[in-house]
Design a protein around this motif. Sequence first.
Motif, mmCIF file in Angstrom:
data_model
loop_
_atom_site.group_PDB
_atom_site.id
_atom_site.type_symbol
_atom_site.label_atom_id
_atom_site.label_comp_id
_atom_site.label_asym_id
_atom_site.label_seq_id
_atom_site.Cartn_x
_atom_site.Cartn_y
_atom_site.Cartn_z
ATOM 1 N N LEU A 242 0.826 -1.208 0.000
ATOM 2 C CA LEU A 242 0.000 0.000 0.000
ATOM 3 C C LEU A 242 0.863 1.262 0.000
ATOM 4 C CD1 LEU A 242 -2.868 -1.003 2.453
ATOM 5 C CD2 LEU A 242 -3.082 -0.554 0.002
ATOM 6 N N LYS A 243 1.998 1.211 0.673
ATOM 7 C CA LYS A 243 2.898 2.366 0.672
ATOM 8 C C LYS A 243 3.463 2.630 -0.717
ATOM 9 C CE LYS A 243 4.512 2.918 5.395
ATOM 10 N NZ LYS A 243 5.692 3.044 6.270
ATOM 11 N N VAL A 244 3.820 1.565 -1.413
ATOM 12 C CA VAL A 244 4.314 1.712 -2.789
ATOM 13 C C VAL A 244 3.206 2.252 -3.687
ATOM 14 C CG1 VAL A 244 5.190 0.480 -4.810
ATOM 15 C CG2 VAL A 244 6.048 -0.106 -2.529
ATOM 16 N N ALA A 245 2.007 1.698 -3.542
ATOM 17 C CA ALA A 245 0.871 2.181 -4.323
ATOM 18 C C ALA A 245 0.556 3.631 -3.974
ATOM 19 C CB ALA A 245 -0.352 1.301 -4.063
ATOM 20 N N GLY A 246 0.824 4.004 -2.708
ATOM 21 C CA GLY A 246 0.595 5.381 -2.283
ATOM 22 C C GLY A 246 1.465 6.382 -3.011
ATOM 23 N N VAL A 247 2.643 5.941 -3.448
ATOM 24 C CA VAL A 247 3.518 6.817 -4.247
ATOM 25 C C VAL A 247 2.994 6.927 -5.674
ATOM 26 C CG1 VAL A 247 5.845 7.098 -5.171
ATOM 27 C CG2 VAL A 247 5.526 6.243 -2.839
#
Length: 321
Positions: free
Chosen positions: A51-56
């Motif tokens: 989710l953090k990667v997708a958040g970028v």
Amino acid sequence: MKLAVILLAAYVLDRIIGDPRSIPHPVVLMGKMITAIERLIRRFCSQPRALKVAGVLLPLLVAGGAWGVTAVILLLLSRLAPWLAWAAEVWLISTTIASKGLKDAGMAVYAELRKGNIPAARTALGMIVGRDTTKLESPDIVRGTVETVAENIVDAIISPLFFALLGGAPLAMAYRAVNTLDSMVGYKNDKYRNLGWASARLDDVANYIPARLTAPLLVLCAWLLRLDWRSSWRIVRRDARLHPSPNSGFPESAVAGAIGVRLGGENVYHGVASFRAYMGDPLRIMEPEDILLASRLMLRSSAIFVCLCAVAAILWHGMGG
């Protein structure tokens, strides 16, 4: 000269008609796009790291998409007829500004307070803030309204005009996409802590310079309106950085000092009390007329800023930029 005219026309258009509900608004489309992408992300990403990667990727996709779609539309229209591209750019930039909407929202609360209709004033305030308003009395209703007007001077007016000056309608729309993302996913709760962190940070970065331009602009407007401009500047230097947001403290502290009130304090969100740092000095109890003063500061500062943007555009053109 072209950009100067477009910026002035877009601002005047917003001041006159605002955002009529009968006309499709780009921000509504952005909201639907963000919701659709979020659903897609959550279908394939469930772990915090993913989710953090997708958040970028989320703000890059949404803001980049807003910039690209706007640029393509203007390019196609310019090939049909230059005046069509000009008109479209004026309208698109006007949709990123919300001076009329911000004033109207404040005046809706003010009108109910003047009539002594506290329940209706609570409802009107609840339409524009996230805090619970069901138990607020007049001074705290006024405080919430003044804080909202002051904070949104940056998000709703100065920042979109700043980015329109730098990159026309495409960059202004990209900024509005970033700001919309922040309002939809930029929360520090369990649901959005991982997915929304990049959107919140990008919004902070985007508003960093505009917020710091807004503070001295409001001090100038306090002087023009014969308010306490000295206190406004003093409170900015003392309190602006106490705000939990790296940017919101600048317009809020400037307005607080100018009209001689104290903003901040305890708010309740979904039944949970939250304390926000004080901005300004508690010289008196807040009154409904403070909403009028905040609105006047907002309108005067926005008018001056768009004129400064137009002058900057002309000077840049004159230097061959």
